[in-house]
Design an enzyme around this catalytic site. Sequence first.
Site, PDB file in Angstrom:
ATOM      1  CB  CYS A 199      46.585 -20.295  37.915  1.00  0.00           C
ATOM      2  SG  CYS A 199      45.057 -20.142  36.961  1.00  0.00           S
TER       3      CYS A 199
ATOM      4  NE  ARG B 289      43.972 -25.875  40.666  1.00  0.00           N
ATOM      5  CZ  ARG B 289      42.700 -26.288  40.675  1.00  0.00           C
ATOM      6  NH1 ARG B 289      42.328 -27.301  41.438  1.00  0.00           N
ATOM      7  NH2 ARG B 289      41.802 -25.716  39.912  1.00  0.00           N
TER       8      ARG B 289
ATOM      9  CD  GLU C 132      46.957 -23.240  40.536  1.00  0.00           C
ATOM     10  OE1 GLU C 132      46.742 -23.873  39.488  1.00  0.00           O
ATOM     11  OE2 GLU C 132      46.102 -22.502  41.069  1.00  0.00           O
TER      12      GLU C 132
END
Length: 299
Positions: A221, A169, A292
Amino acid sequence: MKPVILSGPVLKERTTLRLGGQALAEVRLDDMHAFDGLPRVLERLGGTPAVLGRGSNILARDGELPLVIINPALKAEPEAWADPQAEDRVLVRVAAGVRLPVLLGRLAAQGLSGLEGLAGVPGTVGGAVAMNAGSYGNDMGSVLSSVEIFSAGTGMICVPRSQCRCEYRHFSVPAAGGWFVVAAVTLQLRRSTATAVRDAMRSNALLKKKTQPVTEHSAGCVFKNPADGISAGRLLDQCGFRGRGKGGMAFSSLHANFLVNKAQGTSDDAMDLINDARHAVERATGHYLELEVKIWPWQ
């Protein structure tokens, strides 16, 4: 073509979490030539540059925001050609502003495999690369061949995958020397069949619908999974955060790692829930959850 300047965009209207106040301005880049004028425009407008596609991983604060939104809105049709280095591979060049679901539809029709796991993920191609979006074993970095970026220091350059940093990520280009805008990407994909690719995408999208709040206002998320492989959602579950809310915001009752805007939530409500969850998980398990979702302005 010159950059198009829009005054005072409201981020609540531009992000999937439906949060955020008013930025100073938005600079829309509709073709590659528009990038040439970007540094001068940013200097004139002041504020902090912030690149925005569909806003599907952004938690923007309420109130007046000292941001100038850069919107790489290029949407030329994807181009595909055989990879001269590998018989079973195809290279596909895609403009940053193309929506990820549109790209996946094109890949399925041509039987090109490598991104089936991202079925059901919203956002643009540029945004997906910029955060190295991934799901069900696929991520953008794993199929990236090269990326065309613009920065104030470099102008428009094409950077091979070997000179990019693609991590969980996270995506960066050291050569940029600071902020940069993804203008286009070239992906390396495997030859398969349209039926196989469509079936895999359909299966992944159905699984997401069963396990994630895909029809609600969320930003995906909230936290990254810890490095030891345990699920952030499981940790949040263990600490009682599934369904927990404050004001109009709540952690989803379907998946504890998704924050959803239930009814006119505020960014303060969202940040309070995030901070409460972080502290509770760290106290109970020793895991410090890394974000995130991107907080604007940056903390």
